[in-house]
Design an enzyme around this catalytic site. Sequence first.
Site, mmCIF file in Angstrom:
data_model
loop_
_atom_site.group_PDB
_atom_site.id
_atom_site.type_symbol
_atom_site.label_atom_id
_atom_site.label_comp_id
_atom_site.label_asym_id
_atom_site.label_seq_id
_atom_site.Cartn_x
_atom_site.Cartn_y
_atom_site.Cartn_z
ATOM 1 N N TYR A 1 25.270 -9.616 30.874
ATOM 2 C CA TYR A 1 25.771 -8.224 30.927
ATOM 3 C C TYR A 1 24.593 -7.277 30.720
ATOM 4 O O TYR A 1 24.038 -7.199 29.633
ATOM 5 C CB TYR A 1 26.838 -8.031 29.847
ATOM 6 C CG TYR A 1 27.642 -6.731 29.933
ATOM 7 C CD1 TYR A 1 27.333 -5.723 30.841
ATOM 8 C CD2 TYR A 1 28.737 -6.537 29.098
ATOM 9 C CE1 TYR A 1 28.082 -4.564 30.905
ATOM 10 C CE2 TYR A 1 29.498 -5.366 29.158
ATOM 11 C CZ TYR A 1 29.160 -4.384 30.059
ATOM 12 O OH TYR A 1 29.913 -3.223 30.117
ATOM 13 N N GLY B 1 28.901 -2.687 38.047
ATOM 14 C CA GLY B 1 29.308 -2.108 36.760
ATOM 15 C C GLY B 1 29.804 -0.680 36.861
ATOM 16 O O GLY B 1 30.942 -0.394 36.486
ATOM 17 N N LYS C 1 26.724 -9.017 35.318
ATOM 18 C CA LYS C 1 27.511 -7.786 35.442
ATOM 19 C C LYS C 1 26.515 -6.678 35.243
ATOM 20 O O LYS C 1 25.970 -6.508 34.152
ATOM 21 C CB LYS C 1 28.590 -7.773 34.366
ATOM 22 C CG LYS C 1 29.170 -6.412 34.066
ATOM 23 C CD LYS C 1 30.388 -6.576 33.195
ATOM 24 C CE LYS C 1 30.811 -5.321 32.465
ATOM 25 N NZ LYS C 1 30.694 -4.070 33.219
#
Length: 303
Positions: A137, A190, A165
């Site tokens: 992330y 995102g 992500k």
Amino acid sequence: MNLEKYKGIIPAFYACYDELGEISESRTKELCNYLYKKGVKGLYVGGSSGECIYHSLEERKATLKYVAHQLKGKLTLIAHVGAPSTRDSVILAKYAEELGYDAVSAIPPIYFKFSESSVYKYWTEIMDATKMPFIIYNIPQTTGFDLSINLFKRLIENQKVIGVKNSSMPVMDIERFKATAGEDFIVFNGPDEQYVSGRIIGADGGIGGTYGVMPELFLMAEKFVSAGDFENARKIQHDINDIIVALCSLNGSLYSTIKEMLKLNGVYIGSVRAPLESVSGDDLNKIAGIKALIDNAIQKYKG
Ligand SMILES: CC(=O)N[C@H](C=O)[C@@H](O)[C@H](O)[C@H](O)CO
Ligand SMILES: CC(=O)C(=O)O
């Protein structure tokens, strides 16, 4: 590995509280059912939109459990397990594996400034803790850590890393991650405000904080992009962005606004945990107007 189950619209799941502000099992399950019926591909549980950094380990486990019990086998479930300490992140990752989540994901560690080697170690220890696929992330605007291509290259040597992500604002980052990792890798868009451009430049799908309040619009945007109908894709993104700008224009946190709007749809999941601010005063009156923007847009693109 077949990555199809990750490609599509994956709302970031919201924290569901009772009237006293405690995590609510029944309300968590209610939101699960609501989103499931909308036809989304999966859920990203316990991330930023899930207010994870304001929850105890036990509360985070509870949310992971309620969602899994409700939707395991029905939707692709991704557990966000990033926590301030590696130790807590590992505990959450192991718990997500026990519950049968499809993948785990984590932000880099927060508060202190960390070197690339510390972040590499942090993510690797989470990966080593389970047999699950891992999704990096990258969200520099909230963590202050910007994933470099060099670190990315080192990370994807680990077979457990199946995707990233990417929430940084340059859409080019999506293109670079995709170009570096190749086809057999998932890049999630995102920034919801750039869903269409993210998809066109190489993202395979998206995980987003505003999908939950307007899943219909993101599902339609996805349909337009998949069909190569870029004219309508551009138009719906424009309408989505008008809505996001309105959602972000109130004094309360984005998530408290979203939760007030869900209430208008019959889904009661409480408000937000402080220091996130609830919606109040005049702003409450503006929410019906924002809901009208969403409903109108849905009507406009239907059929
Ligand atoms: C910074 C941030 O929270 N980004 C979220 C995740 O990527 C987005 O989904 C936003 O919630 C969304 O784009 C609205 O600004
Ligand atoms: C995508 C997002 O907002 C989250 O991390 O929950």
